[in-house]
Scaffold this active site. Sequence first.
Site, PDB file in Angstrom:
ATOM      1  N   GLY A 113       9.884  15.155  16.860  1.00  0.00           N
ATOM      2  CA  GLY A 113      10.842  14.555  17.694  1.00  0.00           C
ATOM      3  C   GLY A 113      10.566  14.172  19.056  1.00  0.00           C
ATOM      4  O   GLY A 113       9.607  13.347  19.348  1.00  0.00           O
ATOM      5  N   SER A 122      -3.801 -17.386   8.661  1.00  0.00           N
ATOM      6  CA  SER A 122      -3.990 -17.465   7.398  1.00  0.00           C
ATOM      7  C   SER A 122      -4.033 -18.855   6.904  1.00  0.00           C
ATOM      8  O   SER A 122      -4.673 -19.061   5.633  1.00  0.00           O
ATOM      9  CB  SER A 122      -2.525 -16.779   6.813  1.00  0.00           C
ATOM     10  N   GLN A 168       8.904  11.242  14.019  1.00  0.00           N
ATOM     11  CA  GLN A 168      10.188  11.943  13.947  1.00  0.00           C
ATOM     12  C   GLN A 168      10.138  13.266  13.573  1.00  0.00           C
ATOM     13  O   GLN A 168      11.010  14.119  14.190  1.00  0.00           O
ATOM     14  CB  GLN A 168      10.944  11.222  12.633  1.00  0.00           C
ATOM     15  N   LEU A 200     -13.436 -15.449  12.383  1.00  0.00           N
ATOM     16  CA  LEU A 200     -12.785 -16.432  11.245  1.00  0.00           C
ATOM     17  C   LEU A 200     -11.552 -17.105  11.837  1.00  0.00           C
ATOM     18  O   LEU A 200     -11.238 -18.185  12.020  1.00  0.00           O
ATOM     19  CB  LEU A 200     -12.546 -15.771   9.995  1.00  0.00           C
ATOM     20  N   GLU A 213      -6.824  -8.792   8.478  1.00  0.00           N
ATOM     21  CA  GLU A 213      -7.560  -9.113   7.416  1.00  0.00           C
ATOM     22  C   GLU A 213      -6.498  -9.688   6.182  1.00  0.00           C
ATOM     23  O   GLU A 213      -6.791  -9.292   4.978  1.00  0.00           O
ATOM     24  CB  GLU A 213      -8.495  -8.146   6.772  1.00  0.00           C
TER      25      GLU A 213
END
Length: 388
Positions: A346, A132, A343, A125, A370
């Site tokens: 670390g 969009s 996180q 598409l 999408e």
Amino acid sequence: MDFSLTDEQQQLRRTVRAFAEGEILPHVMEWDEASHFPAELIPKLAEMGFLGVIFPEKYGGAGMGYIEYAIIIEELSRVDGSIGIIVAAHNSLCTNHIYKFGTEEQKKKYVVPLAQGKKLGCWSLTEPEAGSDAGGTRTSAVKKDGGWLLNGSKTFTTNGHYADVCVGMAVTDASKKSHGISAFIIEKGTPGFRPGKKENKLGLRASDTSEVVFSDCKVPAGNLLGKEGEGFVNSLQVLDGGRISIASLGLGMAQGAYEASLRYAKQRKQFGKAIAEFQAIQFKLADMAMEIEAARLLTYQAAWLADQAIAAGNHDARFTRESSMAKLYAGEVAVRVANEAVQIHGGYGFIKDYPAEKFYRDVKLCTIGEGTSEIQRLVIARQILGKG
């Protein structure tokens, strides 16, 4: 309200998890590093019924519903989102578009081998100037010699290099804007049809994302999919189901990142005890678990609505608001969870010896593909305001 899975659905989850951990997990980083499309896995996915999940046995499918489909995508993506998106694009976009809007002849010719996994599908598409905004579509289709002549190119096509069947959108009447875009079925090997540039991506690197190019590509009249001029409108209906799969994709990757974090937090010791004993880490894990569960409820609700529509024989039913909410929330949760996973790990979250960094790279697609998060908010707002 019954929120529990059936015994069959629970068994399906165990089966898919065992398959993913046995057939995919040993190769995840190898495939990712090499951007290797795992063509060798496709026959195994087909054998498991994963390439025809939501289609009736009459058309070669597994005859399962959208809840089962969500479970399958989630469990594959918990190990590797690349495999989840290969399966998702094949099922809910390409094959589903033909199943929902194709003629009986088209279903027998294309849905059957696609659902059986004998052929792989892609769906095109998006274009360089039309994301969009459908009004930016430049690929054209003109009637010629009893068929159609397609010219143009598409971008960001999942499975583009490896697909045997492509569903592509092209402008057949520019004066009608979005109602002048039609859908076509194009087979691999059709003169004038070829894959273009393969994208070098941040994440989901084992999945193929590429251009597809139409250069005086002659498509038979019988390969017009749906009514002329209704291709884009039909695409929006296809995306209702597609967004359930992207929600499931994000959900699975979030679950994988969370489980990796939980394992690490129990094993990693600092100041004489496991870091899971520290409140700062406990709060992170609690928030991750809570948001994943909320995303799962939204995703399964959208899947349940899709199943209810099918059971009622109402194939035109829309669950746009719910699928967009699920996709938006699950995608953004996946990003937050993967961020916290890095996180918690670390410095080890920044290196490829641990899975956190790959989840961190992979999940970002869920807020873009999408329909971006911004587009989802527009869709949801229109539904709320009765403008959808």
